[in-house]
Design a protein around this motif. Structure first.
Motif, PDB file in Angstrom:
ATOM      1  N   CYS A  15       0.815  -1.221   0.000  1.00  0.00           N
ATOM      2  CA  CYS A  15       0.000   0.000   0.000  1.00  0.00           C
ATOM      3  C   CYS A  15       0.844   1.265   0.000  1.00  0.00           C
ATOM      4  O   CYS A  15       0.317   2.359  -0.181  1.00  0.00           O
ATOM      5  CB  CYS A  15      -0.974   0.004   1.166  1.00  0.00           C
ATOM      6  SG  CYS A  15      -0.298   0.558   2.740  1.00  0.00           S
ATOM      7  N   SER A  17       2.724   2.498   2.535  1.00  0.00           N
ATOM      8  CA  SER A  17       2.777   3.208   3.817  1.00  0.00           C
ATOM      9  C   SER A  17       4.199   3.393   4.336  1.00  0.00           C
ATOM     10  O   SER A  17       4.425   4.208   5.213  1.00  0.00           O
ATOM     11  CB  SER A  17       1.966   2.443   4.868  1.00  0.00           C
ATOM     12  OG  SER A  17       2.604   1.206   5.163  1.00  0.00           O
ATOM     13  N   THR A  39     -10.598   1.917   9.932  1.00  0.00           N
ATOM     14  CA  THR A  39     -11.190   3.009   9.157  1.00  0.00           C
ATOM     15  C   THR A  39     -11.428   2.539   7.730  1.00  0.00           C
ATOM     16  O   THR A  39     -10.856   1.536   7.279  1.00  0.00           O
ATOM     17  CB  THR A  39     -10.259   4.240   9.094  1.00  0.00           C
ATOM     18  OG1 THR A  39      -9.075   3.876   8.366  1.00  0.00           O
ATOM     19  CG2 THR A  39      -9.899   4.755  10.486  1.00  0.00           C
ATOM     20  N   GLU A  41     -10.310   4.072   5.139  1.00  0.00           N
ATOM     21  CA  GLU A  41      -9.034   4.191   4.434  1.00  0.00           C
ATOM     22  C   GLU A  41      -8.143   2.988   4.696  1.00  0.00           C
ATOM     23  O   GLU A  41      -7.513   2.451   3.781  1.00  0.00           O
ATOM     24  CB  GLU A  41      -8.285   5.466   4.817  1.00  0.00           C
ATOM     25  CG  GLU A  41      -6.964   5.570   4.064  1.00  0.00           C
ATOM     26  CD  GLU A  41      -6.157   6.817   4.361  1.00  0.00           C
ATOM     27  OE1 GLU A  41      -4.995   6.862   3.929  1.00  0.00           O
ATOM     28  OE2 GLU A  41      -6.686   7.749   5.004  1.00  0.00           O
ATOM     29  N   MET A  44      -9.440   0.227   2.624  1.00  0.00           N
ATOM     30  CA  MET A  44      -9.116   0.413   1.212  1.00  0.00           C
ATOM     31  C   MET A  44      -7.666   0.054   0.931  1.00  0.00           C
ATOM     32  O   MET A  44      -7.363  -0.632  -0.042  1.00  0.00           O
ATOM     33  CB  MET A  44      -9.409   1.871   0.827  1.00  0.00           C
ATOM     34  CG  MET A  44      -9.415   2.143  -0.637  1.00  0.00           C
ATOM     35  SD  MET A  44      -7.907   3.022  -0.987  1.00  0.00           S
ATOM     36  CE  MET A  44      -7.102   1.850  -1.996  1.00  0.00           C
ATOM     37  N   ARG A  45      -6.754   0.506   1.800  1.00  0.00           N
ATOM     38  CA  ARG A  45      -5.336   0.182   1.632  1.00  0.00           C
ATOM     39  C   ARG A  45      -5.111  -1.330   1.720  1.00  0.00           C
ATOM     40  O   ARG A  45      -4.363  -1.911   0.937  1.00  0.00           O
ATOM     41  CB  ARG A  45      -4.491   0.900   2.689  1.00  0.00           C
ATOM     42  CG  ARG A  45      -4.342   2.382   2.435  1.00  0.00           C
ATOM     43  CD  ARG A  45      -3.497   3.049   3.535  1.00  0.00           C
ATOM     44  NE  ARG A  45      -3.211   4.412   3.181  1.00  0.00           N
ATOM     45  CZ  ARG A  45      -2.265   4.801   2.324  1.00  0.00           C
ATOM     46  NH1 ARG A  45      -1.499   3.907   1.725  1.00  0.00           N
ATOM     47  NH2 ARG A  45      -2.080   6.081   2.051  1.00  0.00           N
ATOM     48  N   VAL A  86      -3.555   7.495  -2.182  1.00  0.00           N
ATOM     49  CA  VAL A  86      -4.842   7.823  -1.584  1.00  0.00           C
ATOM     50  C   VAL A  86      -4.976   9.335  -1.656  1.00  0.00           C
ATOM     51  O   VAL A  86      -4.170  10.066  -1.091  1.00  0.00           O
ATOM     52  CB  VAL A  86      -4.949   7.326  -0.130  1.00  0.00           C
ATOM     53  CG1 VAL A  86      -6.252   7.809   0.505  1.00  0.00           C
ATOM     54  CG2 VAL A  86      -4.851   5.812  -0.085  1.00  0.00           C
ATOM     55  N   ARG A  88      -8.091  11.148  -1.076  1.00  0.00           N
ATOM     56  CA  ARG A  88      -8.992  11.690  -0.045  1.00  0.00           C
ATOM     57  C   ARG A  88      -9.661  10.557   0.713  1.00  0.00           C
ATOM     58  O   ARG A  88     -10.028   9.554   0.119  1.00  0.00           O
ATOM     59  CB  ARG A  88     -10.114  12.531  -0.671  1.00  0.00           C
ATOM     60  CG  ARG A  88      -9.719  13.875  -1.153  1.00  0.00           C
ATOM     61  CD  ARG A  88     -10.917  14.669  -1.632  1.00  0.00           C
ATOM     62  NE  ARG A  88     -11.664  13.879  -2.625  1.00  0.00           N
ATOM     63  CZ  ARG A  88     -12.902  14.130  -3.005  1.00  0.00           C
ATOM     64  NH1 ARG A  88     -13.552  15.136  -2.483  1.00  0.00           N
ATOM     65  NH2 ARG A  88     -13.500  13.394  -3.904  1.00  0.00           N
ATOM     66  N   HIS A  89      -9.837  10.767   2.010  1.00  0.00           N
ATOM     67  CA  HIS A  89     -10.660   9.901   2.855  1.00  0.00           C
ATOM     68  C   HIS A  89     -11.683  10.824   3.494  1.00  0.00           C
ATOM     69  O   HIS A  89     -11.302  11.753   4.226  1.00  0.00           O
ATOM     70  CB  HIS A  89      -9.794   9.212   3.918  1.00  0.00           C
ATOM     71  CG  HIS A  89     -10.599   8.487   4.942  1.00  0.00           C
ATOM     72  ND1 HIS A  89     -10.310   8.558   6.283  1.00  0.00           N
ATOM     73  CD2 HIS A  89     -11.671   7.675   4.841  1.00  0.00           C
ATOM     74  CE1 HIS A  89     -11.178   7.824   6.970  1.00  0.00           C
ATOM     75  NE2 HIS A  89     -12.006   7.283   6.107  1.00  0.00           N
ATOM     76  N   VAL A  99     -13.448   6.953  -0.122  1.00  0.00           N
ATOM     77  CA  VAL A  99     -11.999   7.047  -0.284  1.00  0.00           C
ATOM     78  C   VAL A  99     -11.723   7.180  -1.775  1.00  0.00           C
ATOM     79  O   VAL A  99     -12.164   6.350  -2.570  1.00  0.00           O
ATOM     80  CB  VAL A  99     -11.268   5.808   0.273  1.00  0.00           C
ATOM     81  CG1 VAL A  99      -9.766   5.928   0.042  1.00  0.00           C
ATOM     82  CG2 VAL A  99     -11.566   5.621   1.762  1.00  0.00           C
ATOM     83  N   PHE A 101      -8.885   7.190  -4.647  1.00  0.00           N
ATOM     84  CA  PHE A 101      -7.529   6.679  -4.807  1.00  0.00           C
ATOM     85  C   PHE A 101      -7.186   6.494  -6.277  1.00  0.00           C
ATOM     86  O   PHE A 101      -8.069   6.461  -7.140  1.00  0.00           O
ATOM     87  CB  PHE A 101      -7.353   5.341  -4.072  1.00  0.00           C
ATOM     88  CG  PHE A 101      -8.099   4.204  -4.711  1.00  0.00           C
ATOM     89  CD1 PHE A 101      -7.501   3.397  -5.672  1.00  0.00           C
ATOM     90  CD2 PHE A 101      -9.407   3.935  -4.351  1.00  0.00           C
ATOM     91  CE1 PHE A 101      -8.185   2.344  -6.259  1.00  0.00           C
ATOM     92  CE2 PHE A 101     -10.107   2.891  -4.935  1.00  0.00           C
ATOM     93  CZ  PHE A 101      -9.495   2.091  -5.890  1.00  0.00           C
TER      94      PHE A 101
END
Length: 135
Positions: A15, A17, A39, A41, A44-45, A86, A88-89, A99, A101
């Motif tokens: 993802c 991160s 969350t 997000e 989604m990740r 990403v 926007r969340h 989300v 992406f």
């Protein structure tokens, strides 16, 4: 059913991160934190990472019931995932969020870009992917 070779938990998380897989998305794919992304997000990740790793059972389990497909196909041979951004969340309320992406990959010598605004809902304390609008 997962069709990929398991990645070491120390490997970088797909993802993007900057964390190890086991400390990031991998903890939601299996183990004590299985299916417990806190969350939309994070879910989604973890779903992006599951797409990269062909964790098909996880993808199906995190799709909202009634909207999930019966089966999923693994990645096409030769597809290489390049990254996730990403954008926007947006929490709508305590149990709904979107989300936005962009996921990039390369397949058959061509760059592929998926830009989506995904909808998520929380049911019984768990986040689920509902659907998405591609841009």
């Amino acid at each position: 059913m997962s069709r990929s070779t398991p990645k070491p938990v120390e490997a970088p998380c797909p993802c993007g991160s900057g964390q190890a897989l086991g400390a990031c998305c991998g903890r939601y794919h299996a183990g004590p934190g299985h299916l417990q992304a806190p969350t939309a997000e994070a879910l989604m990740r973890s779903r992006y990472s599951a797409f990269v790793l062909d964790e098909l059972d996880y993808l199906l389990a995190t799709w909202q019931a009634g909207r999930r497909p019966a089966t999923l196909e693994p990645n096409e041979p030769g597809r290489r995932w390049l990254g996730l951004e990403v954008r926007r969340h947006v929490p709508i309320d305590a149990d709904q969020a979107t989300v936005e992406f962009v996921a990039r990959s390369k397949w058959g010598g061509r760059a592929v870009r998926l830009h989506e605004i995904s909808r998520f809902v929380r049911e019984d304390g768990r986040w689920f992917y509902v659907d998405g609008e591609q841009r």
